[in-house]
Design a protein around this motif. Structure first.
Motif, PDB file in Angstrom:
ATOM      1  N   PHE A   1      -2.714  -7.845  12.463  1.00 24.21           N
ATOM      2  CA  PHE A   1      -2.244  -8.124  11.106  1.00 24.21           C
ATOM      3  C   PHE A   1      -2.101  -6.822  10.311  1.00 24.21           C
ATOM      4  O   PHE A   1      -1.091  -6.586   9.652  1.00 24.21           O
ATOM      5  CB  PHE A   1      -3.234  -9.075  10.433  1.00 24.21           C
ATOM      6  N   LEU A   2      -3.114  -5.961  10.410  1.00 23.67           N
ATOM      7  CA  LEU A   2      -3.071  -4.688   9.691  1.00 23.67           C
ATOM      8  C   LEU A   2      -1.950  -3.808  10.212  1.00 23.67           C
ATOM      9  O   LEU A   2      -1.273  -3.124   9.445  1.00 23.67           O
ATOM     10  CB  LEU A   2      -4.413  -3.951   9.791  1.00 23.67           C
ATOM     11  N   ASP A   3      -1.747  -3.818  11.535  1.00 25.36           N
ATOM     12  CA  ASP A   3      -0.635  -3.041  12.111  1.00 25.36           C
ATOM     13  C   ASP A   3       0.697  -3.520  11.536  1.00 25.36           C
ATOM     14  O   ASP A   3       1.578  -2.726  11.231  1.00 25.36           O
ATOM     15  CB  ASP A   3      -0.576  -3.209  13.648  1.00 25.36           C
ATOM     16  N   LEU A   4       0.831  -4.841  11.422  1.00 29.81           N
ATOM     17  CA  LEU A   4       2.098  -5.405  10.952  1.00 29.81           C
ATOM     18  C   LEU A   4       2.309  -5.156   9.471  1.00 29.81           C
ATOM     19  O   LEU A   4       3.413  -4.856   9.026  1.00 29.81           O
ATOM     20  CB  LEU A   4       2.141  -6.917  11.215  1.00 29.81           C
ATOM     21  N   THR A   5       1.245  -5.306   8.675  1.00 32.74           N
ATOM     22  CA  THR A   5       1.409  -5.241   7.212  1.00 32.74           C
ATOM     23  C   THR A   5       1.044  -3.890   6.624  1.00 32.74           C
ATOM     24  O   THR A   5       1.460  -3.564   5.518  1.00 32.74           O
ATOM     25  CB  THR A   5       0.526  -6.285   6.504  1.00 32.74           C
ATOM     26  N   GLY A   6       0.216  -3.124   7.370  1.00 33.78           N
ATOM     27  CA  GLY A   6      -0.264  -1.861   6.813  1.00 33.78           C
ATOM     28  C   GLY A   6      -1.143  -2.074   5.596  1.00 33.78           C
ATOM     29  O   GLY A   6      -1.298  -1.229   4.743  1.00 33.78           O
ATOM     30  N   LYS A   7      -1.703  -3.294   5.474  1.00 33.80           N
ATOM     31  CA  LYS A   7      -2.528  -3.602   4.287  1.00 33.80           C
ATOM     32  C   LYS A   7      -3.851  -4.198   4.721  1.00 33.80           C
ATOM     33  O   LYS A   7      -3.978  -4.778   5.783  1.00 33.80           O
ATOM     34  CB  LYS A   7      -1.826  -4.658   3.422  1.00 33.80           C
ATOM     35  N   GLU A   8      -4.840  -4.088   3.854  1.00 34.59           N
ATOM     36  CA  GLU A   8      -6.098  -4.795   4.088  1.00 34.59           C
ATOM     37  C   GLU A   8      -5.809  -6.288   4.054  1.00 34.59           C
ATOM     38  O   GLU A   8      -4.920  -6.753   3.329  1.00 34.59           O
ATOM     39  CB  GLU A   8      -7.115  -4.438   2.996  1.00 34.59           C
ATOM     40  N   ARG A   9      -6.580  -7.050   4.808  1.00 32.78           N
ATOM     41  CA  ARG A   9      -6.268  -8.467   4.948  1.00 32.78           C
ATOM     42  C   ARG A   9      -6.502  -9.227   3.656  1.00 32.78           C
ATOM     43  O   ARG A   9      -5.780 -10.119   3.293  1.00 32.78           O
ATOM     44  CB  ARG A   9      -7.082  -9.012   6.101  1.00 32.78           C
ATOM     45  N   SER A  10      -7.557  -8.917   2.919  1.00 35.28           N
ATOM     46  CA  SER A  10      -7.769  -9.548   1.622  1.00 35.28           C
ATOM     47  C   SER A  10      -8.795  -8.697   0.888  1.00 35.28           C
ATOM     48  O   SER A  10      -9.477  -7.889   1.484  1.00 35.28           O
ATOM     49  CB  SER A  10      -8.308 -10.980   1.772  1.00 35.28           C
ATOM     50  N   LEU A  11      -8.866  -8.884  -0.410  1.00 34.47           N
ATOM     51  CA  LEU A  11      -9.821  -8.065  -1.191  1.00 34.47           C
ATOM     52  C   LEU A  11     -10.934  -8.956  -1.724  1.00 34.47           C
ATOM     53  O   LEU A  11     -10.751 -10.126  -1.922  1.00 34.47           O
ATOM     54  CB  LEU A  11      -9.086  -7.381  -2.341  1.00 34.47           C
TER      55      LEU A  11
END
Length: 306
Positions: free
Chosen positions: A296-306
């Motif tokens: 998921f992080l590879d695809l979005t480049g974002k943390e999964r949730s905060l």
């Protein structure tokens, strides 16, 4: 084989506000009987997309088909077979759960027996005479889902259905959603920013980030993107690589690590023995498999949730 078109299909669906793309050329396809998890960080465009699917906001570009019909020309017919809970449940606080359901029943023009059935599914039948204002957050959420289920729709659209619930409440909603396709023939499209949630509930997944759909497919195909590797660590990677090549293996060399496609335990043991016999020190052997979170992080480049 009968060719059945997807229950939900979008083509280049886009929405921009003030020149900014909130949703950009999204091509979604949700098949009958799926629990489709629409996954993405907060602000990725999930709610905007779901609102366009229900005709609550107009796309800037692109088309929406639901049940094979164009939303712009068949919206009333489509909505009569669709239930939804977007953002947070709407209810009259001064009315009881049952009275709220009766209001919705009249609006949806469905038989009153549906009320008891829907309340039973969400396990509110014993709380139906309580004022909705006095419901806990989880009960309010369940009332919202009961209202969405009232017409026993072919399609149920849920926006972050476990938002703000405690672990027990999340578990209850999860089990409820999982039962809907099998027991009632309801296809479910739900959004979440929690990877763990989608992983436990969805049969298919679409991953959105910054308004763009980055992945769409079954949960298995997402997991299959992730083959395990075996990593040998050594202070003499060049010598180790040469030896492995003579044994018919094609390692990738990253620094002092040699990365191989997944091997059985016997093969790992055999290669380790061969390296050690040639006086090539092996300091570490590890199996490496990305978690779904890593993918998921590879695809979005974002943390999964905060």
């Amino acid at each position: 084989m009968i060719n059945t078109s997807p229950i939900v299909e979008t083509h280049n669906l886009s929405k921009s506000y003030g020149g900014m793309n909130r949703v950009h050329q999204v091509n979604l396809s949700v098949e009958k009987g799926q629990i489709f998890g629409f996954l993405g960080p907060n602000g990725a465009g999930k709610t905007t997309t779901l609102k366009m699917l229900l005709g609550l906001i107009k796309p800037s570009e692109g088309t929406v088909k639901v049940f094979g019909k164009d939303l712009t020309t068949h919206r009333p017919a489509i909505l009569s077979q669709t239930g939804s809970l977007i953002e947070s449940p709407s209810y009259y606080g001064h009315l009881t759960g049952l009275e709220n359901m009766k209001v919705m029943q009249r609006l949806r023009n469905v038989p009153s027996k549906n009320i008891d059935e829907a309340l039973k599914i969400v396990r509110l039948e014993n709380q139906k005479h309580k004022q909705a204002d006095q419901y806990s957050l989880g009960m309010k959420q369940r009332l919202g889902i009961a209202m969405a289920l009232l017409a026993f729709p072919n399609l149920l659209v849920l926006d972050e259905p476990t938002n703000g619930l405690d672990p027990a409440g999340i578990g209850e909603i999860r089990e409820l959603i999982k039962s809907l396709p099998g027991q009632y023939g309801i296809t479910v499209l739900l959004s979440s920013h929690l990877l763990s949630e989608i992983e436990q509930i969805a049969t298919s997944v679409g991953i959105i980030s910054d308004g763009k759909l980055l992945f769409q497919g079954t949960m298995q195909s997402l997991q299959a993107n992730n083959q395990a590797t075996i990593r040998f660590q050594t202070s003499e990677p060049a010598k180790a690589e040469k030896l492995l090549l003579t044994h018919g293996y094609m390692p990738q060399v990253h620094g002092n690590q040699l990365i191989l496609k997944y091997l059985r335990d016997e093969e790992v043991s055999k290669l380790n023995k061969a390296l050690v016999e040639q006086s090539i020190p092996v300091t570490r052997i590890e199996e490496h498999k990305k978690s779904l979170e890593d993918i998921f992080l590879d695809l979005t480049g974002k943390e999964r949730s905060l």
